[in-house]
Write an enzyme that holds these catalytic residues in place. Structure first.
Site, PDB file in Angstrom:
ATOM      1  N   HIS A  74      -6.411  -4.606  -1.496  1.00 19.65           N
ATOM      2  CA  HIS A  74      -5.635  -5.756  -1.514  1.00 19.65           C
ATOM      3  C   HIS A  74      -5.712  -6.404  -2.569  1.00 19.65           C
ATOM      4  O   HIS A  74      -5.535  -7.757  -2.809  1.00 19.65           O
ATOM      5  CB  HIS A  74      -5.996  -6.624  -0.309  1.00 19.65           C
ATOM      6  CG  HIS A  74      -5.853  -6.033   0.902  1.00 19.65           C
ATOM      7  ND1 HIS A  74      -6.870  -5.480   1.741  1.00 19.65           N
ATOM      8  CD2 HIS A  74      -4.648  -6.269   1.967  1.00 19.65           C
ATOM      9  CE1 HIS A  74      -6.278  -4.910   2.707  1.00 19.65           C
ATOM     10  NE2 HIS A  74      -5.018  -5.447   3.020  1.00 19.65           N
ATOM     11  N   HIS A  85       0.858  -1.292   0.065  1.00 12.26           N
ATOM     12  CA  HIS A  85       0.032   0.031   0.111  1.00 12.26           C
ATOM     13  C   HIS A  85       0.807   1.350   0.001  1.00 12.26           C
ATOM     14  O   HIS A  85       0.409   2.386   0.195  1.00 12.26           O
ATOM     15  CB  HIS A  85      -0.842  -0.064   1.208  1.00 12.26           C
ATOM     16  CG  HIS A  85      -1.862  -1.346   1.419  1.00 12.26           C
ATOM     17  ND1 HIS A  85      -2.470  -1.613   0.457  1.00 12.26           N
ATOM     18  CD2 HIS A  85      -1.665  -2.253   2.587  1.00 12.26           C
ATOM     19  CE1 HIS A  85      -3.233  -2.872   0.736  1.00 12.26           C
ATOM     20  NE2 HIS A  85      -2.741  -2.977   1.922  1.00 12.26           N
TER      21      HIS A  85
END
Lengths: 191, 321
Positions: free
Chosen positions: B213, B54
């Site tokens: 994700h 991320h």
């Protein structure tokens, strides 16, 4: 099954997850984020390297701590915490008479940690059915466990990441239910 | 698979070594825990983290004015409780530690276990769970996505201004209630550890309601011009946010070029003018990404003077300006 055999079975899961990594990843890719195979393999590689113990309880606890500190994600605490809890059963061997105590401890630990009941398309469904099966005096076999995992196909997920996909989750085996087949098989096959 | 990497099993460790090379104000303790070198001596310490992939979240926000520690799990996989506990113990002050958790089952379980262990060791510890992704209907199940970065900044501001742990938790929870985000993708991400794309997406399609994700979105649509995509996302957001005075984040998902982010900013601004929205602040860039996913998310926060002050307060993080 004595401690030595249990240790051997748990360490052998490394080979199982090496074989099944792609398959689990594929299942998880459809209704999750596609890393379940990788995570389980990382966990059981660590089990193969690090776990030791001369009693059933030591082997289970050591496995639990190792999984907890190497798997991550949701499966890490669920599998890890459950093995630690199973260590509390404290028997010299796992036998057909006491297997249900171990499975029930496993089941209750997953229910507590994962806040699951049943029919939510998770690894818990396999545990719940395995426990009922033993209660009815039936032996746990790989085929039976696989059938329990297959039955998650028809369910709509209401828990875990698959729940985001609602009806689209129907038609696929839950990846956690599938990995549970291998793990439970290792605990029960030589009983 | 084509990726700039060496070994898939060493991807995160290599990345963290690289972060250390790029930023001399942080160090790495105990595998995968990034902390400030210059530790806080007073004020509530802030720990966040989650799976890697991320970037710049979360390690990029470990700096003065924001986080004290970030715990980096494997790619898209929550870190383990022992690592989170190491982070808590390393940065804890007498005033305690606040854990900022994104609402994903794994993150919540691992962080809660770490919190229990920290409390057993006598460390005052509280947690907040970010649930800003409105693509999930049930509010309790909503994932924590880009809005988490605003939470890091707001909590950092509160800590620097001397609020105690209970007050920070309370204020941050009220803030979390008000943050709303929705994201979309035109290309999925290629996950280095599996060598696979997160999902399959035809060239003429886009995914609406993606998580961070690499997972699929909530539904697919035919690709549209970006002004229509903004309209679509804002229609969803405005079902939840009726305020006209707003603070906004336009977040790239990792592989969206700056040119396209600028195009999005232009059409977002047009939309705001047409709909008489008063945008008090709008930050545009990559804050909470999904590896090399192409797409973006919009986060809305109803304006409050204190929030704006918090977001404008200085931080050493080069990623939050």
């Amino acid at each position: 099954m004595n401690a030595e055999l249990l240790l051997q079975n748990l360490k052998a899961l490394k080979d199982t997850f090496e074989q099944e990594e792609q398959n689990l990843t594929q299942l998880d890719r459809v209704i999750g984020d596609g890393d379940h195979g990788v995570n389980m393999l990382r966990g059981f590689k660590a089990v193969d390297e690090k776990v030791s113990g001369t009693t059933i309880s030591e082997v289970l606890k050591s496995t639990g701590m190792t999984l907890m500190s190497s798997v991550g994600g949701a499966s890490g605490p669920l599998y890890g915490f459950s093995f630690v809890k199973m260590a509390g059963v404290d028997e010299d061997e796992i036998t057909s008479d006491n297997l249900k105590s171990f499975i029930d401890e496993f089941k209750n630990a997953v229910a507590t940690r994962g806040k699951v009941t049943g029919g939510e398309k998770t690894m818990y469904d396999v545990l719940l059915k395995a426990s009922k099966h033993l209660e009815e005096g039936q032996p746990l076999t790989n085929e039976v466990l696989q059938q329990f995992a297959d039955e998650t196909k028809e369910l709509e997920a209401t828990k875990g990441r698959a729940a985001y996909f609602k009806k689209d989750s129907v038609g696929h085996i839950d990846p956690g239910a599938q990995s549970m087949v291998y793990v439970l098989n290792a605990i029960s096959k030589d009983v | 698979m084509k990726k700039l990497m060496k070994e898939k099993t060493n991807f995160v460790a290599d990345m963290l070594e690289g972060i250390k090379v790029m930023d001399h104000s942080v160090e790495i303790i105990s595998d995968n825990v990034v902390v400030r070198k210059n530790l806080k001596s007073k004020g509530v310490a802030l720990v966040s983290g989650g799976g890697s992939g991320h970037e710049p979240a979360h390690a990029g926000f470990v700096s003065e004015g924001m986080l004290d520690a970030a715990v980096c799990g494997e790619v898209f996989t929550s870190p383990t409780p022992d690592k989170i506990l190491d982070a808590i113990k390393h940065v804890a002050t007498e005033e305690g530690v606040l854990l900022i958790i994104k609402n994903y089952a794994g993150d919540v379980m691992n962080f809660e276990m770490a919190q229990e262990m920290a409390e057993m060791e006598g460390i005052q510890c509280q947690s907040v769970i970010v649930r800003d992704d409105i693509s999930i209907d049930n509010e309790q199940d909503r994932r924590g996505v880009a809005g988490t970065v605003f939470v890091h900044k707001y909590a950092g501001y509160l800590s620097d201004n001397g609020y105690n742990l209970t007050e920070i938790k309370e204020k941050v929870e009220a803030f979390i209630e008000s943050i709303k985000t929705i994201g979309m993708a035109i290309y999925p991400c290629l996950v280095p550890t599996t060598g696979q794309y997160g999902f399959d997406l035809d060239d003429e399609k886009m995914e609406i309601g993606i998580g961070i994700h690499g997972e699929r979105g909530i539904y697919q649509e035919n690709i549209e011009p970006v002004d229509d995509i903004i309209k679509r996302l804002m229609n969803e957001l405005e079902k939840e946010v009726s305020e006209k005075e707003l603070i906004v984040m336009i977040n790239g998902m990792g592989a969206t070029p700056d040119s396209e982010l600028a195009v999005i900013a232009k059409y977002f601004n047009d939309y705001a003018i047409n709909h008489k929205l008063d945008i008090k602040k709008c930050i545009v860039g990559n804050y909470m990404t999904a590896l090399d996913m192409q797409g973006f998310s919009i986060t809305l926060v109803p304006y409050q003077e204190e929030y704006l002050k918090a977001f404008n307060a200085p931080t050493e993080s080069k990623y939050f300006k």
